[in-house]
Design an enzyme around this catalytic site. Structure first.
Site, mmCIF file in Angstrom:
data_model
loop_
_atom_site.group_PDB
_atom_site.id
_atom_site.type_symbol
_atom_site.label_atom_id
_atom_site.label_comp_id
_atom_site.label_asym_id
_atom_site.label_seq_id
_atom_site.Cartn_x
_atom_site.Cartn_y
_atom_site.Cartn_z
ATOM 1 N N HIS A 125 -17.209 3.926 0.569
ATOM 2 C CA HIS A 125 -16.171 3.083 -0.039
ATOM 3 C C HIS A 125 -16.618 2.801 -1.470
ATOM 4 O O HIS A 125 -17.563 2.057 -1.702
ATOM 5 C CB HIS A 125 -16.048 1.790 0.778
ATOM 6 C CG HIS A 125 -14.968 0.882 0.297
ATOM 7 N ND1 HIS A 125 -14.313 0.004 1.123
ATOM 8 C CD2 HIS A 125 -14.399 0.706 -0.927
ATOM 9 C CE1 HIS A 125 -13.415 -0.675 0.430
ATOM 10 N NE2 HIS A 125 -13.459 -0.256 -0.818
ATOM 11 N N LYS A 161 -17.109 -6.354 3.432
ATOM 12 C CA LYS A 161 -18.241 -5.913 2.619
ATOM 13 C C LYS A 161 -19.418 -6.889 2.729
ATOM 14 O O LYS A 161 -19.210 -8.099 2.796
ATOM 15 C CB LYS A 161 -17.816 -5.796 1.155
ATOM 16 C CG LYS A 161 -16.699 -4.798 0.917
ATOM 17 C CD LYS A 161 -16.133 -4.943 -0.485
ATOM 18 C CE LYS A 161 -14.903 -4.089 -0.679
ATOM 19 N NZ LYS A 161 -14.250 -4.355 -1.972
ATOM 20 N N PHE A 198 -7.798 9.973 9.268
ATOM 21 C CA PHE A 198 -8.990 9.119 9.339
ATOM 22 C C PHE A 198 -10.179 9.911 8.810
ATOM 23 O O PHE A 198 -10.572 10.925 9.384
ATOM 24 C CB PHE A 198 -9.233 8.670 10.777
ATOM 25 C CG PHE A 198 -10.472 7.819 10.939
ATOM 26 C CD1 PHE A 198 -10.591 6.602 10.296
ATOM 27 C CD2 PHE A 198 -11.531 8.246 11.737
ATOM 28 C CE1 PHE A 198 -11.729 5.818 10.428
ATOM 29 C CE2 PHE A 198 -12.668 7.474 11.890
ATOM 30 C CZ PHE A 198 -12.766 6.255 11.232
ATOM 31 N N ILE A 199 -10.714 9.472 7.690
ATOM 32 C CA ILE A 199 -11.887 10.130 7.098
ATOM 33 C C ILE A 199 -13.128 9.555 7.782
ATOM 34 O O ILE A 199 -13.416 8.366 7.662
ATOM 35 C CB ILE A 199 -11.969 9.883 5.574
ATOM 36 C CG1 ILE A 199 -10.639 10.248 4.889
ATOM 37 C CG2 ILE A 199 -13.139 10.651 4.976
ATOM 38 C CD1 ILE A 199 -10.274 11.705 4.941
ATOM 39 N N LYS A 255 0.814 -1.218 0.000
ATOM 40 C CA LYS A 255 0.000 0.000 0.000
ATOM 41 C C LYS A 255 0.848 1.269 0.000
ATOM 42 O O LYS A 255 0.479 2.280 -0.601
ATOM 43 C CB LYS A 255 -0.947 -0.006 1.199
ATOM 44 C CG LYS A 255 -2.027 -1.085 1.152
ATOM 45 C CD LYS A 255 -3.049 -0.876 2.248
ATOM 46 C CE LYS A 255 -4.108 -1.966 2.262
ATOM 47 N NZ LYS A 255 -3.613 -3.240 2.794
ATOM 48 N N ARG A 294 -6.663 -8.371 -8.646
ATOM 49 C CA ARG A 294 -7.353 -9.631 -8.934
ATOM 50 C C ARG A 294 -8.800 -9.315 -9.268
ATOM 51 O O ARG A 294 -9.224 -8.161 -9.166
ATOM 52 C CB ARG A 294 -7.321 -10.550 -7.704
ATOM 53 C CG ARG A 294 -7.883 -9.890 -6.440
ATOM 54 C CD ARG A 294 -7.964 -10.819 -5.256
ATOM 55 N NE ARG A 294 -8.231 -10.117 -4.015
ATOM 56 C CZ ARG A 294 -9.405 -9.695 -3.589
ATOM 57 N NH1 ARG A 294 -10.480 -9.884 -4.343
ATOM 58 N NH2 ARG A 294 -9.549 -9.073 -2.441
ATOM 59 N N VAL A 317 -14.915 -10.342 -5.418
ATOM 60 C CA VAL A 317 -16.174 -11.031 -5.100
ATOM 61 C C VAL A 317 -17.356 -10.318 -5.767
ATOM 62 O O VAL A 317 -18.269 -10.960 -6.280
ATOM 63 C CB VAL A 317 -16.381 -11.074 -3.564
ATOM 64 C CG1 VAL A 317 -17.761 -11.587 -3.211
ATOM 65 C CG2 VAL A 317 -15.305 -11.929 -2.905
#
Length: 331
Positions: free
Chosen positions: A143, A172, A137-138, A51, A227, A230
């Site tokens: 998302h 999620k 931190f938002i 990240k 990748r 889902v």
């Protein structure tokens, strides 16, 4: 897996969206055994899987990132300096892995010191890498992520966005496309930013660029999932593009058959993840035998699952046992 592939004389392996899907070492082993890995190169996977490196690349590609430390945090003093500069609350995040592990929120100096040690220990145990960084931190963000496809001929397209804000314990639960109440200008800018980043990383095949969006509709890059995901069926439903078929074609060296202008979203799709959980025990995983199973169907309804009546849900894996996807003209 490699042994089975060699016995079967296969040309390629599709890693799915779990286990080895983001394992660069497995990716390298496949290619060294002359078996195509249906996904990005190990180099792109390593670059975007970290990240901290991905954030640096995003800055280079003029993609907005959450304000935070310019690199990895070396000690408490450096973390405190960043926190005082950008203001509390801050988020301590592991540079490796995902799924909400190695993440802690801190609202003052003492909490930040504790968060650093806790996040590092958890990240080391989960990913074998204890490195962390600090970012703003938002609070109460959305998302939202952008689905992309890139071939080996320099073509990159996006399949618009998915809203994945409905979550429990950072996992999620419900995903939707298009994102409701997102201004068209913001949608376009976010999708274009995702394409810029993917081009900058020399990325190929399918991937997802993830953003958080604040209440003023400012968006910030958080990570790339190297990748298929889902929730990819919601993008398939609204665009009519078969993502898995596209992945296989790209891995075989074929150019993308569509240009960006030809991809037109139609209608609304929502996916619900169906989990074997016990709601009376704080939604803990609930393995056992499925004694009765009735699944929905009909126009605009899709059920993706491996389970059947009499199937024994094992205790060893993620509790998701199916995905229910619906597609209709309007929300």
């Amino acid at each position: 897996v490699i042994s089975a592939a060699e016995v079967g004389n296969v040309e390629a392996i599709h890693p799915g969206y779990g286990f080895m899907a983001e394992n660069a070492h497995f990716n390298e082993v496949c290619r060294s055994c002359k078996i195509d890995f249906i996904g990005p190169t190990p180099e792109a996977m390593n670059l975007l899987g970290d990240k901290n490196q991905a954030r640096s690349l995003a800055r280079e590609a003029k993609v907005p990132v959450v304000p935070g430390s310019p690199g990895l945090i070396e000690n408490e003093a450096a973390a405190l300096e960043v926190a005082h500069e950008i203001g509390f609350p801050v988020l301590v995040k592991a540079t490796a892995g995902g799924g909400g592990k190695g993440m802690r929120v801190a609202s003052n100096d003492l909490a930040l010191k504790n968060a650093l040690s806790q996040a590092s220990v958890e990240a080391k145990a989960a990913f074998g890498n204890s490195a962390v960084y600090v970012e703003k931190f938002i609070e109460r963000p959305r998302h939202i992520e952008v689905q992309i496809l890139a071939d080996h001929h320099g073509n990159v397209v996006h399949l618009f966005e998915r809203d994945c804000s409905t979550q429990r314990r950072l996992q999620k639960l419900v995903e939707e496309s298009p994102a409701p109440q997102l201004p068209e200008k913001v949608r376009n800018e976010m999708c274009e930013a995702a394409v810029r980043l993917i081009k900058k990383a020399n990325y190929t095949n399918a991937g997802t660029v993830e953003f958080i969006v604040d209440r003023e509709h400012n968006f910030y890059f958080i990570e790339v999932n190297a990748r298929i995901q889902v929730e990819h069926p919601v993008s398939e439903m609204v665009t009519g593009v078969d993502l898995i078929k596209s992945q296989i074609a790209v891995a075989a060296g074929e150019p993308l058959p569509m240009k960006q202008k030809a991809i037109k979203p139609s209608g609304v799709s929502i996916e619900c993840r169906i989990n074997a959980e016990d709601p009376d025990a704080n939604f803990q995983p609930s393995p056992g035998t499925i004694k009765r199973l009735i699944t929905p169907g009909g126009l605009g309804v899709r059920w993706d699952s491996h389970v059947h009546q009499g199937y024994a849900v094992p205790p060893y894996y993620d509790s998701m046992i199916g995905k229910l996807i619906v597609h209709k003209p309007t929300r």
